[in-house]
Scaffold this active site. Structure first.
Site, PDB file in Angstrom:
ATOM      1  N   GLU A  90      14.988 -15.137   0.258  1.00 37.29           N
ATOM      2  CA  GLU A  90      15.368 -16.235   1.154  1.00 37.29           C
ATOM      3  C   GLU A  90      14.311 -17.336   1.143  1.00 37.29           C
ATOM      4  O   GLU A  90      14.544 -18.434   1.621  1.00 37.29           O
ATOM      5  CB  GLU A  90      15.488 -15.729   2.599  1.00 37.29           C
ATOM      6  CG  GLU A  90      16.618 -14.772   2.842  1.00 37.29           C
ATOM      7  CD  GLU A  90      16.484 -14.156   4.240  1.00 37.29           C
ATOM      8  OE1 GLU A  90      15.862 -14.773   5.123  1.00 37.29           O
ATOM      9  OE2 GLU A  90      16.996 -13.037   4.421  1.00 37.29           O
TER      10      GLU A  90
ATOM     11  N   ASP B 239       0.835  -1.203   0.000  1.00 38.96           N
ATOM     12  CA  ASP B 239       0.000   0.000   0.000  1.00 38.96           C
ATOM     13  C   ASP B 239       0.875   1.260   0.000  1.00 38.96           C
ATOM     14  O   ASP B 239       1.885   1.322   0.704  1.00 38.96           O
ATOM     15  CB  ASP B 239      -0.859  -0.037   1.273  1.00 38.96           C
ATOM     16  CG  ASP B 239      -1.941   1.022   1.301  1.00 38.96           C
ATOM     17  OD1 ASP B 239      -2.794   1.017   0.404  1.00 38.96           O
ATOM     18  OD2 ASP B 239      -1.930   1.856   2.229  1.00 38.96           O
TER      19      ASP B 239
HETATM   20  C1  NOJ Z   1      -4.431   2.967  -0.844  1.00 39.96           C
HETATM   21  C2  NOJ Z   1      -5.545   2.011  -0.563  1.00 39.96           C
HETATM   22  O1  NOJ Z   1      -5.825   1.278  -1.713  1.00 39.96           O
HETATM   23  C3  NOJ Z   1      -6.702   2.845  -0.082  1.00 39.96           C
HETATM   24  O2  NOJ Z   1      -7.886   2.121  -0.007  1.00 39.96           O
HETATM   25  C4  NOJ Z   1      -6.333   3.439   1.246  1.00 39.96           C
HETATM   26  O3  NOJ Z   1      -7.352   4.307   1.671  1.00 39.96           O
HETATM   27  C5  NOJ Z   1      -5.031   4.238   1.143  1.00 39.96           C
HETATM   28  N1  NOJ Z   1      -4.023   3.558   0.387  1.00 39.96           N
HETATM   29  C6  NOJ Z   1      -4.471   4.507   2.506  1.00 39.96           C
HETATM   30  O4  NOJ Z   1      -3.989   3.319   3.068  1.00 39.96           O
END
Ligand code: NOJ
Length: 571
Positions: A271, A207
């Site tokens: 690894e 993310d």
């Molecule tokens: C991207 C994620 O896909 C989204 O849903 C989220 O709100 C933001 N990152 C923050 O984590």
């Protein structure tokens, strides 16, 4: 090369809250996913990616993690996860999980400890606490804005009750950003990676992979124009490729320092046996910058958001496909393809919008340029048929195989996306693409779960879109996806090579040729008509129709490819 599964895989995104609910509380769960794995095997995907299911107060649908190494009780237990993983593996389906390293939840014990500790403490040093500006520190440390709207800083009350420091949160105030210059943070994430790798996951979707490192001194920054919701260096379009170092970038996105983190993770993954992967959610542009995330010693894949953001227009599609294949190949990575996910307006609606809609803003009853549903679905089917014929790895977001549209009419009081609250309803946000799936047209909650409960209300029209109403029905969107995925596998299209065909030279009427996207991938010829007029399919193009996103026509003995339709022919 192509024996590496992730180079060609069709990967299905599960948003656990909305996929399948086993216990009837209105919230999807891991047992629900296990129970529906047969349907996914039948669909023909190679892997699933699960959005977060870890312990979380759910202020951003789980992207606010309070314990990275446990399952939130809403979704079940670690034992449920292990069972789901084992069952997926038994069916030959790999499992990628979401990793959220840019920020934790404000409920995370580290953040709670930081709040309780004094300024300058080791506890505060794991996050980005700063003194405010202004006479009494009453103004935020800089002018950064949250991706979800409003300022990116929140002031804390110190343990002695006085107004205190501020902490950075690029997203909601419940999502404090970690300080990735702190070795303790780095070590903790190595531990988290190992925890899940040891359990057997096949990889991670990372993310905000462009956001972990912030520029020294956290300088003020004003984005050039309305940026995307998930971040990204907006306004770069048109700047020359090859001069990435000179491209302006926000001081919180795409900082060079992030790459060292992924090199470290890559060597950790190496690894482990079994082709484990890292897939970057990096909303950066232009494409050559995205390719930095997938250099040979970094991640394996990066989401191709340039492709997702491309309108249904032949010239734009040809360009982004060319650029994607060339750019990712230049670093030895596969291109990926994606049209929908849990953050964007579903493509069955988005492709028929007639007004600008910045990423993350969403659509609702008062939005301008709302789509005509039939047109959106027709285009979505055509766009998917085009996408699934491309070489590389393709992502499918749950529900698109049913042709689900964005839910526009969600009542205001049902909305849950922090974007909605942080902008006082000015942006609808992403709830409309997160409504629980319909599985059975005649069951309560359309078979999402055993009860009527559904954390977001499902529209009544969804009965007809339910999986059981489409299964085995010729021409249904579900059958289109199944056929496309089976043919994609049969003809090894993911591992193939794209050769453009010149529509005019093929005999497509000159005035329509510009609307046509035509290419060959191995034994399959693919023609998409993005225009508003039907085009004749030349006889020379191959006799057998392998797949068509909609009914074909005929005139004067010639086959016609209607507007907004894609066909696959045997070459
Ligand atoms: C991207 C994620 O896909 C989204 O849903 C989220 O709100 C933001 N990152 C923050 O984590």
């Amino acid at each position: 090369m192509t024996s590496e599964w992730w180079r060609t895989a069709a990967i299905y995104q599960i948003y656990p809250r909305s996929f399948a609910d086993a216990n009837g509380d209105g919230m999807g769960d891991l047992a629900g996913i296990s129970s529906r794995l047969p349907a996914l095997a039948e669909l023909g995907i190679d892997a699933i990616w699960l959005s977060p299911f870890q312990t979380s107060p759910q202020r951003d649908g789980g992207y606010d993690v309070a314990d990275y190494c446990d399952v939130d009780p809403l979704f079940g237990t670690l034992a449920d996860f292990d069972a789901m993983l084992a069952e997926a593996h038994e069916r030959g389906i790999r499992v990628i999980i979401d990793l959220v390293p840019n920020h934790s939840s404000s409920d995370h014990p580290w953040f709670q400890a930081a709040l309780a500790a004094p300024k300058g403490s080791a506890e505060r040093g794991r996050y980005l606490f700063r003194d405010g500006t202004g006479e009494n520190g009453e103004l935020p440390p800089n002018n950064w804005e949250s991706v979800f709207g409003g300022r990116a800083w929140t002031r804390v009350t110190e343990p002695d009750g006085t107004p205190g420091q501020w902490y950075l949160h690029l997203f909601d105030s419940s999502q404090p950003d970690f300080d990735w210059s702190n070795e303790e943070v780095r070590e903790e994430f190595r531990r988290i990676l190992r925890f899940w790798l040891d359990r057997g996951v096949d990889g991670f979707r990372v993310d905000v992979a462009h956001g972990l490192v912030k520029a020294d001194g956290l300088p003020d920054y004003t984005p050039p124009a309305e940026g995307g919701s998930m971040g990204g260096a907006a306004g770069l379009e048109g700047l020359l490729e090859g001069a990435l170092d000179e491209l302006p970038s926000a001081p919180y996105w795409a900082q060079d320092g992030v790459h060292e983190i992924y090199r470290d993770w890559r060597s950790l993954l190496n690894e482990y046996e079994g082709d484990r992967i890292l897939a970057a959610e990096a909303w950066v542009d232009p494409l050559p910058r995205t390719a930095l995330w997938v250099r040979p010693d970094e991640m394996h894949q990066a989401f191709n958001f340039a492709y997702l953001e491309t309108p249904w227009k032949a010239d734009a599609l040809r360009k982004v496909i060319d650029d994607s294949l060339a750019t990712f190949a230049s670093v030895g990575a596969p291109s990926t393809w994606v049209l929908s996910n849990h953050d964007v307006v579903r493509h069955a609606s988005r492709l028929a919008l007639t007004a600008e809609n910045p990423q993350g803003h969403g659509i609702g009853p008062k939005s301008k340029g709302l789509p005509i549903a039939e047109l959106g679905l027709r285009r979505a089917r055509a766009a998917t048929a085009l996408m699934l014929a491309l070489p590389g790895s393709a992502y499918i977001y749950q529900g698109e195989e049913l042709g689900l549209p964005e839910v526009i009419g969600l009542p205001d009081d049902a909305r849950q996306d922090p974007t909605w609250f942080r902008t006082n309803g000015e942006r609808y946000g992403r709830d409309g693409c997160r409504v629980p799936l319909p599985w059975e047209g005649d069951a309560p909650s359309y078979g999402f779960g055993p009860s009527d409960a559904s954390w977001l209300p499902q529209p009544t029209e969804w009965a007809t879109l339910a999986r059981d109403r489409q299964s085995g029905v010729e021409g249904s969107t579900l059958e289109l996806y199944k056929s496309a995925l089976a043919l994609r596998k049969q003809h090894a299209l993911g591992a193939g090579t794209l050769e453009w065909l010149d529509a005019e030279a093929l005999g497509v009427d000159g005035s329509n040729a510009a609307d046509v996207v035509a290419f060959r991938n191995g034994a399959v010829t693919v023609i998409g008509n993005t225009g508003s007029e039907p085009v004749a399919l030349p006889e020379s193009l191959g006799a057998t129709v392998l797949l068509a996103s909609g009914p074909l026509g005929s005139a004067d003995g010639a086959r016609l490819l209607p507007a907004d339709t894609t066909v696959w022919l045997s070459a």
